[in-house]
Design an enzyme around this catalytic site. Sequence first.
Site, PDB file in Angstrom:
ATOM      1  CB  CYS A 239      31.525  -8.676  14.484  1.00 22.09           C
ATOM      2  SG  CYS A 239      30.449  -7.357  13.856  1.00 22.09           S
TER       3      CYS A 239
ATOM      4  CB  CYS B  75      30.191  -4.215  15.907  1.00 19.81           C
ATOM      5  SG  CYS B  75      28.483  -4.981  15.600  1.00 19.81           S
TER       6      CYS B  75
ATOM      7  NE  ARG C  48       5.608   1.735  11.530  1.00 20.69           N
ATOM      8  CZ  ARG C  48       5.649   1.326  10.458  1.00 20.69           C
ATOM      9  NH1 ARG C  48       4.597   1.196   9.586  1.00 20.69           N
ATOM     10  NH2 ARG C  48       6.896   0.820   9.761  1.00 20.69           N
TER      11      ARG C  48
ATOM     12  CB  CYS D 177      28.172  -8.363  18.456  1.00 16.24           C
ATOM     13  SG  CYS D 177      29.444  -8.206  17.291  1.00 16.24           S
TER      14      CYS D 177
ATOM     15  CG  HIS E 237       9.999  -5.924  13.373  1.00 11.86           C
ATOM     16  ND1 HIS E 237       8.743  -6.315  12.817  1.00 11.86           N
ATOM     17  CD2 HIS E 237      10.601  -4.978  12.837  1.00 11.86           C
ATOM     18  CE1 HIS E 237       8.713  -5.531  11.921  1.00 11.86           C
ATOM     19  NE2 HIS E 237       9.392  -4.641  11.931  1.00 11.86           N
ATOM     20  CD  GLU E 238       8.058  -0.046  13.555  1.00 12.39           C
ATOM     21  OE1 GLU E 238       8.426   0.093  12.643  1.00 12.39           O
ATOM     22  OE2 GLU E 238       6.772   0.495  13.914  1.00 12.39           O
TER      23      GLU E 238
ATOM     24  CB  CYS F 268      25.986  -6.875  13.634  1.00  9.88           C
ATOM     25  SG  CYS F 268      26.552  -8.051  15.133  1.00  9.88           S
TER      26      CYS F 268
ATOM     27  CB  CYS G  38      11.432  -1.544  12.380  1.00  8.71           C
ATOM     28  SG  CYS G  38      11.569  -1.781  10.743  1.00  8.71           S
TER      29      CYS G  38
ATOM     30  NE  ARG H 178      24.785  -8.472   7.998  1.00  4.93           N
ATOM     31  CZ  ARG H 178      25.903  -8.921   7.146  1.00  4.93           C
ATOM     32  NH1 ARG H 178      25.607  -9.747   5.998  1.00  4.93           N
ATOM     33  NH2 ARG H 178      26.935  -8.655   7.301  1.00  4.93           N
TER      34      ARG H 178
ATOM     35  CB  CYS I  85       6.753  -2.794  10.809  1.00  8.85           C
ATOM     36  SG  CYS I  85       7.778  -2.748   9.437  1.00  8.85           S
ATOM     37  CG  HIS I  86       4.081  -2.676   5.029  1.00  5.92           C
ATOM     38  ND1 HIS I  86       4.531  -1.384   4.979  1.00  5.92           N
ATOM     39  CD2 HIS I  86       2.971  -3.206   4.512  1.00  5.92           C
ATOM     40  CE1 HIS I  86       3.221  -1.126   4.340  1.00  5.92           C
ATOM     41  NE2 HIS I  86       2.368  -2.182   4.167  1.00  5.92           N
ATOM     42  CB  THR I  87       9.044  -6.425   8.299  1.00  2.00           C
ATOM     43  OG1 THR I  87       9.606  -5.425   7.425  1.00  2.00           O
ATOM     44  CG2 THR I  87      10.109  -7.454   7.927  1.00  2.00           C
TER      45      THR I  87
HETATM   46  P1  NAD Z   1       4.371   1.235   1.981  1.00  2.00           P
HETATM   47  O1  NAD Z   1       3.907  -0.009   1.001  1.00  2.00           O
HETATM   48  O2  NAD Z   1       3.500   1.798   2.869  1.00  2.00           O
HETATM   49  O3  NAD Z   1       4.778   2.315   0.868  1.00  2.00           O
HETATM   50  C1  NAD Z   1       5.407   2.135  -0.231  1.00  2.00           C
HETATM   51  C2  NAD Z   1       4.948   3.243  -1.127  1.00  2.00           C
HETATM   52  O4  NAD Z   1       5.449   3.029  -2.388  1.00  2.00           O
HETATM   53  C3  NAD Z   1       3.468   3.077  -1.403  1.00  2.00           C
HETATM   54  O5  NAD Z   1       2.599   4.447  -1.248  1.00  2.00           O
HETATM   55  C4  NAD Z   1       3.365   2.824  -2.834  1.00  2.00           C
HETATM   56  O6  NAD Z   1       2.239   3.398  -3.501  1.00  2.00           O
HETATM   57  C5  NAD Z   1       4.520   3.403  -3.478  1.00  2.00           C
HETATM   58  N1  NAD Z   1       5.061   2.920  -4.528  1.00  2.00           N
HETATM   59  C6  NAD Z   1       4.935   1.638  -4.945  1.00  2.00           C
HETATM   60  N2  NAD Z   1       5.427   1.528  -6.350  1.00  2.00           N
HETATM   61  C7  NAD Z   1       5.803   2.578  -6.853  1.00  2.00           C
HETATM   62  C8  NAD Z   1       6.443   3.389  -7.938  1.00  2.00           C
HETATM   63  N3  NAD Z   1       6.605   2.494  -9.158  1.00  2.00           N
HETATM   64  N4  NAD Z   1       6.610   4.634  -7.847  1.00  2.00           N
HETATM   65  C9  NAD Z   1       6.281   5.435  -6.988  1.00  2.00           C
HETATM   66  N5  NAD Z   1       5.702   4.863  -5.724  1.00  2.00           N
HETATM   67  C10 NAD Z   1       5.629   3.514  -5.701  1.00  2.00           C
HETATM   68  O7  NAD Z   1       5.977   0.523   2.605  1.00  2.00           O
HETATM   69  P2  NAD Z   1       6.873   1.138   3.631  1.00  2.00           P
HETATM   70  O8  NAD Z   1       6.485   0.430   4.869  1.00  2.00           O
HETATM   71  O9  NAD Z   1       6.874   2.692   3.633  1.00  2.00           O
HETATM   72  O10 NAD Z   1       8.326   0.497   3.197  1.00  2.00           O
HETATM   73  C11 NAD Z   1       8.812   0.960   2.182  1.00  2.00           C
HETATM   74  C12 NAD Z   1      10.177  -0.017   1.626  1.00  2.00           C
HETATM   75  O11 NAD Z   1      11.048   0.075   2.559  1.00  2.00           O
HETATM   76  C13 NAD Z   1       9.646  -1.458   1.489  1.00  2.00           C
HETATM   77  O12 NAD Z   1      10.110  -1.830   0.376  1.00  2.00           O
HETATM   78  C14 NAD Z   1      10.117  -2.308   2.753  1.00  2.00           C
HETATM   79  O13 NAD Z   1      10.331  -3.307   2.703  1.00  2.00           O
HETATM   80  C15 NAD Z   1      11.428  -1.442   2.717  1.00  2.00           C
HETATM   81  N6  NAD Z   1      12.289  -1.297   4.108  1.00  2.00           N
HETATM   82  C16 NAD Z   1      13.558  -1.102   4.022  1.00  2.00           C
HETATM   83  C17 NAD Z   1      14.319  -1.297   5.137  1.00  2.00           C
HETATM   84  C18 NAD Z   1      15.892  -1.254   4.920  1.00  2.00           C
HETATM   85  O14 NAD Z   1      16.552  -1.402   6.056  1.00  2.00           O
HETATM   86  N7  NAD Z   1      16.464  -1.170   3.813  1.00  2.00           N
HETATM   87  C19 NAD Z   1      13.790  -1.382   6.596  1.00  2.00           C
HETATM   88  C20 NAD Z   1      12.331  -1.191   6.518  1.00  2.00           C
HETATM   89  C21 NAD Z   1      11.615  -1.186   5.402  1.00  2.00           C
HETATM   90 ZN    ZN Z   2      28.708  -7.259  15.441  1.00  2.00          ZN
END
Ligand code: NAD
Ligand code: ZN
Length: 379
Positions: A103, A106, A373, A100, A70-71, A114, A178, A118, A48-50
Amino acid sequence: MSSTAGQVIRCKAAVAWEAGKPLVIEEVEVAPPQKMEVRLKILFTSLCHTDVYFWEAKGQNPVFPRILGHEAGGIVESVGEGVTDLVPGDHVLPVFTGECKECAHCKSEESNMCNLLRINTDRGVMIHDEKSRFSINGKPIYHFVGTSTFSEYTVTHVGCVAKINPLAPLDKVCILSCGISTGLGATLNVAKPKKGSSVAVFGLGAVGLAAAEGARIAGASRIIGVDVNSSRFEHAKKFGVTEFVNPKECKKPVQEVIAEMTDGGVDRSVECTGNIDAMISAFECVHDGWGVAVLVGVPHKDAVFKTHPVNLLNERTLKGTFFGNYKPRSDLPSVVEKYMNKELELEKFITHEVPFAEINKAFDYMLKGEGLRCIIRMD
Ligand code: NAD
Ligand code: ZN
């Protein structure tokens, strides 16, 4: 009990020794699980990106050497003291944020954040004794978000493990650890579109396409995909996205374009880009009176959300979500069931597969923006 319970296990793990350098497959020692911990045999993991962000460690606290990942999907090998709801052999998904069950968060029906478990991206050790369970010749190798799944065996807190249906294929459901659950839950649990409604999804990466999958499951009649990269549009058709808008090709702000396409705005929007301009557009493109926008993307640390308060006074709602509002232990098993009863499609997210020895290829695919993926097989 398995024959390895209580003993150190020697196995292969992909170690990130330095920021941005290819991972190296090493033999590591994995200590037995301590109080409220479990040791897992990982069978499949995905990237994943993270993982890539913390491997590049640009602008983040560098924690190396570290085992990322993490996945994943795996099987409980042994459990530590105090663990009562998991036994060796259980099929599980490790999750970067825990539950947990004790808390205030939870116990709240509304929160999944959590207090104890978290996500913490800086911590490289276990909570119980602030030590790592991984080592090479006695030298500690740090953990990542409590999961470290790029290893044949890993140790996690019991609260970061969801027990799932043993019949579920781990090479598919591992991606629910994730990003896919995040996007799906953002739509199903937070935006909650009604049947027949219109939904705009900003960002068509894995998270955004999972949000679109949620809209398809909810019975949305129009799913408008918004991305600055038009090459994402072809693949997005498989996810039920019916129309596409590239903000770069619009002569006016994309929120105005969407308002014109939908007679005043979409019923729901889900932002999955991390880009602050897209977040503002995602909010401003929802219909007044009832529209709900949900932010999912993680913004730049200096980003500021700016909109005229009238946009809110006119009865638009702005929300945000973490992990799609799913409580990992309580809710993930039912997401797996959605896949098992064919309501949720996961195969279309899986675009690549590599053996563990070639894990760096998964990084290459992600860095080149190829696919969604990549499953890494541990056998
Ligand atoms: P990704 O990079 O694969 O996809 C993002 C897409 O957004 C790309 O296709 C990109 O071209 C597009 N994009 C960028 N700027 C843009 C704009 N201004 N307008 C329109 N489109 C635009 O990323 P991903 O893995 O799909 O993750 C997406 C987001 O979700 C990331 O910011 C990631 O950190 C976040 N995320 C959040 C959580 C959470 O719990 N809130 C969990 C996981 C990931
Ligand atoms: Zn908790």
